[in-house]
Scaffold this active site. Structure first.
Site, short mmCIF file in Angstrom:
data_model
loop_
_atom_site.label_atom_id
_atom_site.label_comp_id
_atom_site.label_asym_id
_atom_site.label_seq_id
_atom_site.Cartn_x
_atom_site.Cartn_y
_atom_site.Cartn_z
CD GLU A 284 -33.04 35.97 -53.12
OE1 GLU A 284 -32.12 35.91 -52.31
OE2 GLU A 284 -33.77 34.98 -53.36
CG HIS A 305 -45.87 57.29 -33.90
ND1 HIS A 305 -46.40 58.34 -33.19
CD2 HIS A 305 -46.93 56.53 -34.27
CE1 HIS A 305 -47.72 58.21 -33.11
NE2 HIS A 305 -48.07 57.11 -33.77
CE LYS A 419 -24.85 32.54 -51.23
NZ LYS A 419 -25.65 31.59 -52.00
O1 PA5 Z 1 -34.71 32.25 -52.81
C1 PA5 Z 1 -33.62 31.70 -52.79
O2 PA5 Z 1 -33.28 30.91 -53.67
C2 PA5 Z 1 -32.62 31.95 -51.67
O3 PA5 Z 1 -33.06 32.92 -50.79
C3 PA5 Z 1 -32.40 30.67 -50.88
O4 PA5 Z 1 -33.61 30.27 -50.33
C4 PA5 Z 1 -31.37 30.88 -49.78
O5 PA5 Z 1 -30.17 31.38 -50.31
C5 PA5 Z 1 -31.09 29.57 -49.06
O6 PA5 Z 1 -30.64 28.60 -49.97
P1 PA5 Z 1 -30.61 27.08 -49.59
O7 PA5 Z 1 -32.01 26.63 -49.35
O8 PA5 Z 1 -29.98 26.40 -50.75
O9 PA5 Z 1 -29.78 26.96 -48.33
#
Ligand code: PA5
Length: 448
Positions: A284, A305, A419
């Site tokens: 990310e 394996h 989303k």
């Molecule tokens: O790293 C990030 O920002 C995302 O992976 C969030 O942690 C994830 O989308 C969950 O978001 P939230 O904590 O707002 O539910």
């Protein structure tokens, strides 16, 4: 010995002088890290080991003690950065079989990280007839996976507990003031914990996001924060040539060689969820603007394996980072047999950890001989201190890698695309136009 970088299996793949040449880019990335430019203010993780909220840590410990005393199970709702770190810690510090171990702490189930009804059903079935607490974790308070799971789990708990009892059993970790979850928690009187404004999800395991579930598992969260602080102090002391910066530099140099996939390998199955946490952190943070190293993972020797063949002999677009644990918790010796049917009688009485060490070395030598560079990161043992060190090491390395690549380590604009489509397809109000467009697209695909 603390967490440390071993470079010898990587260095032979780098032209002489290249590491020195990359120093100016490291310096530029370091300047970005120090100044967090671009208007972003997501660097709260950086000084957290120094200035974390002491009162909140005490509050977390008190809540964990309450959950341990009144619950047989803790359900944790969260997705992405709101669950991976805690789950990784529980498995690293205890076991991937934590829930099946004989112990005096609650089982911990993680839900709300998919829309799988089967998965949720299985967890709720496992909780039937048992005393349950819930920690719902969402920084935004609006993430659909978590919100849907919250409806199910709260319904499940309402069948058993009244509103007053729920106040003793539901704990909410979210923004300090914004979001639907915070408003709901305040209205219902649930205890809340804060995800700081300046810490993004994937950098949040050292906040209440990770620390409450970890504390419920019986781990010492102050020792985790202590480990992170030790790592921070050491990196600061080592300056520009610190291990995290050098790891970032190697990653970048390999990327420039066309090695676009990094395989994080471990020889301990208890580290497997750590590799999942690491994948989110790097994936990310780096994967944007058409750039970035694809983070993959292997648990060894298990995956030798399955995809070992590819690593050894497939397309040369890989480099590996192997995380090596120095000490095992239990000394297991290979049993003798009265007949040497498998030809392994020579191993009788040997420590399994020694066999694992030799498998590690053999793999490293085979993969480097096959043209795959190996960066090695060593840690001593599966304890809270080393968990804190590893986490902080990867935070710094990740932010530096992303800045060297020229991307912002702290945003994730790409995660919105799925989303929007999903909201349209499930009929969320306001997405009518997108729904129509998507249905037309689907129809045309079928026509073709
Ligand atoms: O790293 C990030 O920002 C995302 O992976 C969030 O942690 C994830 O989308 C969950 O978001 P939230 O904590 O707002 O539910």
């Amino acid at each position: 010995m603390p967490v440390r970088l071993v470079e010898k299996y990587a260095a032979e793949f780098i032209e002489p002088g290249k590491l020195a040449a990359v120093r100016s880019r490291l310096a530029a990335a370091d300047a970005c890290l120090m100044e967090h430019p671009g208007g972003n203010d997501f660097k709260g993780w950086y000084d957290l080991p120094i200035n974390y909220n002491r009162d909140e840590v005490a509050q977390i410990e008190a809540a964990a003690a309450k959950i341990q005393a009144n619950s047989e199970v803790l359900i944790v709702i969260g997705v992405g950065g709101s669950y991976l770190g805690a789950r990784a810690a529980v498995e690293f510090l205890h076991s991937q079989y934590y829930n099946s171990l004989k112990k005096d702490t609650p089982d911990i189930y993680f839900v709300g990280n998919s829309f799988s009804g089967d998965d949720l059903h299985d967890v709720l079935s496992a909780c039937e007839g048992r005393e349950v607490s819930l920690n719902v974790i969402s920084k935004s308070g609006t993430t659909t996976e978590s919100a849907v799971a919250f409806r199910f789990v709260r319904d499940f708990m309402l069948r058993r507990y009244n509103a007053e009892q729920l106040r003793e059993r539901i704990f909410v970790t979210t923004d300090k003031e914004k979001g639907a979850l915070k408003a709901f928690a305040d209205r219902e009187g649930y205890e809340t914990f804060v995800v700081p404004d300046d810490i993004g999800g994937r950098y949040s395991v050292l906040t209440a996001v990770g620390l409450l579930p970890i504390a419920v598992s019986g781990a010492d969260i102050r020792a985790i924060l202590g480990g992170a602080l030790d790592m921070k102090n050491r990196l600061d002391l080592q300056g520009m040539s610190n291990d995290a910066y050098r790891y970032a530099a190697y990653r970048n140099m390999f990327y420039e060689q066309g090695r676009t996939v990094e395989m994080l390998g471990c020889f301990e199955p208890s580290f497997r969820m750590m590799t999942e946490w690491w994948k989110q952190l790097f994936g990310e943070s780096e994967g944007k603007n058409g750039k970035g190293i694809f983070p993959a993972s292997v648990t060894l020797t298990t995956d030798l394996h399955s995809i070992g063949q590819y690593i050894q002999d497939g397309r040369r677009m890989l480099f590996e980072t192997v995380v090596k644990q120095k000490e095992t918790r239990y000394e297991m010796r290979v049993p003798g047999m009265n007949t040497d049917i498998d030809g392994l009688g020579f191993l009788a009485g040997e420590r399994l950890s020694d066999v694992n060490d030799r498998a590690y070395l053999g793999t490293l030598l085979a993969h480097t001989a096959g043209g795959v560079p190996n960066i090695v990161i060593e840690y001593d043992r599966r304890d809270e201190h080393d968990f804190g060190e590893l986490v902080y090491f990867f935070f710094v390395a990740c932010a530096m890698s992303a800045y060297m690549l020229g991307v912002n380590p702290f945003d994730q604009p790409g995660v919105e695309a799925y989303k929007k489509n999903m909201f349209a397809l499930i009929g969320k109000p306001g997405y009518e136009k997108q729904k129509k467009e998507l249905l037309n697209k689907i129809e045309s695909l079928y026509k073709e």
